[in-house]
Design a protein around this motif. Structure first.
Motif, PDB file in Angstrom:
ATOM      1  N   GLN A 146      30.149  15.330 -43.571  1.00 11.70           N
ATOM      2  CA  GLN A 146      31.135  15.634 -42.528  1.00 11.70           C
ATOM      3  C   GLN A 146      32.429  14.820 -42.671  1.00 11.70           C
ATOM      4  OE1 GLN A 146      30.447  18.154 -41.118  1.00 11.70           O
ATOM      5  NE2 GLN A 146      28.589  18.260 -39.893  1.00 11.70           N
ATOM      6  N   ILE A 188      35.409  16.252 -40.775  1.00 10.65           N
ATOM      7  CA  ILE A 188      35.313  16.083 -39.317  1.00 10.65           C
ATOM      8  C   ILE A 188      35.638  14.636 -38.947  1.00 10.65           C
ATOM      9  CG2 ILE A 188      33.924  16.563 -37.270  1.00 10.65           C
ATOM     10  CD1 ILE A 188      34.312  18.950 -39.155  1.00 10.65           C
ATOM     11  N   MET A 248      35.178  20.992 -31.048  1.00 14.70           N
ATOM     12  CA  MET A 248      34.390  21.235 -32.269  1.00 14.70           C
ATOM     13  C   MET A 248      33.560  22.502 -32.070  1.00 14.70           C
ATOM     14  SD  MET A 248      33.100  17.344 -33.034  1.00 14.70           S
ATOM     15  CE  MET A 248      32.735  17.006 -31.321  1.00 14.70           C
ATOM     16  N   SER A 308      24.565  20.906 -36.236  1.00 16.28           N
ATOM     17  CA  SER A 308      25.589  20.554 -37.232  1.00 16.28           C
ATOM     18  C   SER A 308      26.181  19.163 -36.995  1.00 16.28           C
ATOM     19  CB  SER A 308      26.696  21.615 -37.252  1.00 16.28           C
ATOM     20  OG  SER A 308      27.249  21.783 -35.967  1.00 16.28           O
ATOM     21  N   LYS A 344      27.676  17.998 -33.830  1.00 18.66           N
ATOM     22  CA  LYS A 344      28.823  17.917 -32.914  1.00 18.66           C
ATOM     23  C   LYS A 344      28.654  16.781 -31.895  1.00 18.66           C
ATOM     24  CE  LYS A 344      28.351  22.177 -31.464  1.00 18.66           C
ATOM     25  NZ  LYS A 344      27.154  22.606 -32.216  1.00 18.66           N
ATOM     26  N   THR A 345      27.499  16.741 -31.244  1.00 18.14           N
ATOM     27  CA  THR A 345      27.251  15.710 -30.230  1.00 18.14           C
ATOM     28  C   THR A 345      27.185  14.326 -30.854  1.00 18.14           C
ATOM     29  OG1 THR A 345      26.034  17.336 -28.916  1.00 18.14           O
ATOM     30  CG2 THR A 345      25.713  15.017 -28.345  1.00 18.14           C
ATOM     31  N   ASP A 360      29.947  19.043 -23.443  1.00 18.04           N
ATOM     32  CA  ASP A 360      29.069  19.663 -24.436  1.00 18.04           C
ATOM     33  C   ASP A 360      28.769  21.096 -24.008  1.00 18.04           C
ATOM     34  OD1 ASP A 360      27.595  19.838 -26.697  1.00 18.04           O
ATOM     35  OD2 ASP A 360      25.971  18.512 -26.058  1.00 18.04           O
ATOM     36  N   SER A 380      32.621  20.514 -27.273  1.00 19.89           N
ATOM     37  CA  SER A 380      31.883  21.134 -28.380  1.00 19.89           C
ATOM     38  C   SER A 380      31.301  22.450 -27.895  1.00 19.89           C
ATOM     39  CB  SER A 380      30.758  20.214 -28.873  1.00 19.89           C
ATOM     40  OG  SER A 380      29.715  20.162 -27.918  1.00 19.89           O
ATOM     41  N   VAL A 385      32.766  22.956 -37.419  1.00 20.01           N
ATOM     42  CA  VAL A 385      31.770  22.016 -37.940  1.00 20.01           C
ATOM     43  C   VAL A 385      30.663  22.818 -38.618  1.00 20.01           C
ATOM     44  CG1 VAL A 385      30.228  20.100 -37.381  1.00 20.01           C
ATOM     45  CG2 VAL A 385      32.285  20.478 -36.008  1.00 20.01           C
TER      46      VAL A 385
END
Length: 512
Positions: free
Chosen positions: A200, A203, A219, A225, A227-228, A306, A348, A392
């Protein structure tokens, strides 16, 4: 006999001094006036039990208590100690000499011990402004109030300590803390580190740019993937809060009683992650007696949303104005309060209800129509206010199985801090602008000048991607940040190109 003691009421993030007047005369009755709420009206029972259990008596006379100014609503149980000391002094059970030189606040338990209060920091600031000699409050809040210098702060555990202080001249030990020492000692190694993130790299680059310029970021990617995981590590690369920011943040958290016990100053930037079932009032603040919401509790920090499309649309729309103005104003018929809300929005989302983006091998697929319907839950104006959009992708196995660690948050933070220092110098003459994301039209014109080739590049992108005027401003702000990271005085074509890449959700045909 008439006695005056002093407490304080918190209104918004500011405090107002309350004069509690206790008049005692012949007769029977307990009359409390001055717009107290139910918690204050019930205080007579707590006071009566606390006095009896500590060897004092609740006088059997006519007691009239006025809380001035009488037209201001008072709420909460923090006036118990104020009222109790006033009643003892008015009934001549203790000496009243010097009692009016102090702000006295605290909730009483039936045994006379004290429970913590809300808003200790703004109350202490107001007490110093108005020239009070000291502030007497529960011990749990003492360090929080002791941040304020030139004010004697006395943390007490029981009502008897306060009685002995006034009646028997038994000295109380003032709470003293070294604000700067505590502040800088708390800037320790972060709990979550970017070194733990496998792959990543693109990112991470986005996160670095967002942190350097204070930009909002969204994201988009399938489940798993990262994100969190990435969002939780963003605070670790943000520059340390200034002492002024730390005081401002602590003040807001103090109002809602969110400062941890025996903690003076909040040195870490807040990271708030509300659930998607949150109401609009809980997010922006408000209520019958307005309180700061999640966006104000995120002030000088990060608000992480989220699964953005799962939030109610009305909840997301109320964020539009605070994102622009960096403050939220709550108006009622009789009053208006303003809370600061200068935060980084990190969001996200999955690209579709099933979670996968046009992947024929995915376990759950969604049609383009379903994906469009899912994405349309987020309005265009809200997306316009988010500077960086990034896709992402899942991390391949060979990256996940690598033993080599990635670049640490400490190293990234150094570059971010250097870029922020450039911005601090750039905006040193402005009181409201401190980093690139806060720039208005005037500052963009002054600091984001482009050469001819960069202008043509941006013009082509605007026409092909059908970008709005607000998206144009966002691209310029992000490119200014990229130039700052690269230590470039002028924005170049390569900076514009990279900034345009971070507008994924604006592209025509993004849904394939």
């Amino acid at each position: 006999m008439l006695i005056k003691v002093f407490g304080s009421s918190v209104f918004g993030v500011e405090a107002a001094t309350i004069t509690v007047e206790i008049n005692m005369e012949k007769g029977i009755g307990y009359h409390l006036v001055g717009l107290p709420d139910n918690a204050i009206r019930e205080s007579s029972f707590r006071i009566q039990a606390a006095l009896k259990n500590n060897g004092y008596k609740f006088p059997g006379k006519k007691i009239i208590i006025n809380m001035a100014p009488a037209d201001m609503r008072k709420e909460g149980s923090a006036y118990d100690l104020t009222l109790a000391l006033g009643i003892l002094a008015a009934s001549s059970q203790i000496k009243d000499v010097g009692i009016g030189d102090y702000i006295i606040m605290g909730e009483l338990s039936l045994d006379g011990s004290l429970q913590p209060i809300k808003g200790a920091l703004p109350i202490a600031i107001k007490a110093r402004e108005e020239g009070f000699k000291g502030f007497i409050l529960p011990k749990q809040n003492a360090k929080e109030a002791a941040i304020v210098d030139n004010l004697a702060v006395y943390g007490v555990e029981n009502i008897t300590e306060v009685i002995d202080f006034f009646d028997k001249d038994v000295a109380l030990e003032p709470t003293k803390i070294n604000t700067r020492e505590i502040f800088y000692n708390n800037l320790a190694n972060p709990e979550f580190d970017f070194a733990d993130v496998k792959g990543q790299e693109s990112i991470k680059r986005c996160m670095e740019i967002a942190a350097a310029g204070g930009h909002n970021i969204i994201m988009v990617g399938p489940p798993g993937s990262g994100k969190t995981m990435l969002a939780k590590r963003l605070p670790s690369i943000l520059p340390p809060m200034s002492l002024h920011e730390a005081l401002e943040t602590t003040k807001i958290h103090s109002v809602v009683g969110r400062v941890k016990e025996n903690v003076g100053l909040m040195a870490e930037r807040p990271f708030r992650s509300p659930h998607h079932t949150i109401s609009d009032v809980a997010l922006v603040g408000g209520g019958a007696y307005p309180q700061p919401g999640e966006i104000s509790l995120s002030h000088n920090g990060i608000l992480f949303l989220d699964e953005l499309p799962e939030f109610k649309r009305t909840v997301l729309e109320v964020m539009r104005q605070p994102l622009e103005d960096r403050e939220v104003t709550i108006s009622r018929a009789k009053f208006t309060v303003t809370y600061p809300s200068s935060f980084m929005l990190v969001a996200s989302m999955n690209p579709s209800p099933g979670g996968y983006f046009n992947d024929p091998d995915a376990p759950v697929t969604s049609s383009p129509a379903e994906m469009q319907r899912y994405l349309s839950k987020i309005s265009g104006p809200l997306l316009d206010r988010i500077d960086i959009h990034i896709e992402v992708t899942p991390v391949p196995f060979d990256k996940l199985s690598e033993e080599r660690k990635g670049e640490s948050s400490v190293e990234i933070r150094k570059r971010v801090t250097t870029a922020r220092e450039v911005q601090t110098e750039r905006f040193k003459d402005s009181e409201t602008i401190h980093y690139n994301a806060q720039m208005g039209v005037k500052q963009i014109k002054k600091y984001c000048k482009l050469d001819e080739s960069s202008k043509n590049l941006l013009k082509t992108a605007m026409e092909r991607l059908n970008l709005s005027a607000r998206a144009y401003d966002r691209i310029l702000k992000v490119s200014r940040t990229i130039a700052d990271i690269e230590k470039s005085e002028n924005i170049q074509g390569v900076h514009i190109s990279e900034a345009i890449q971070y507008r994924s959700l604006d592209r025509d045909g993004w849904l394939g």
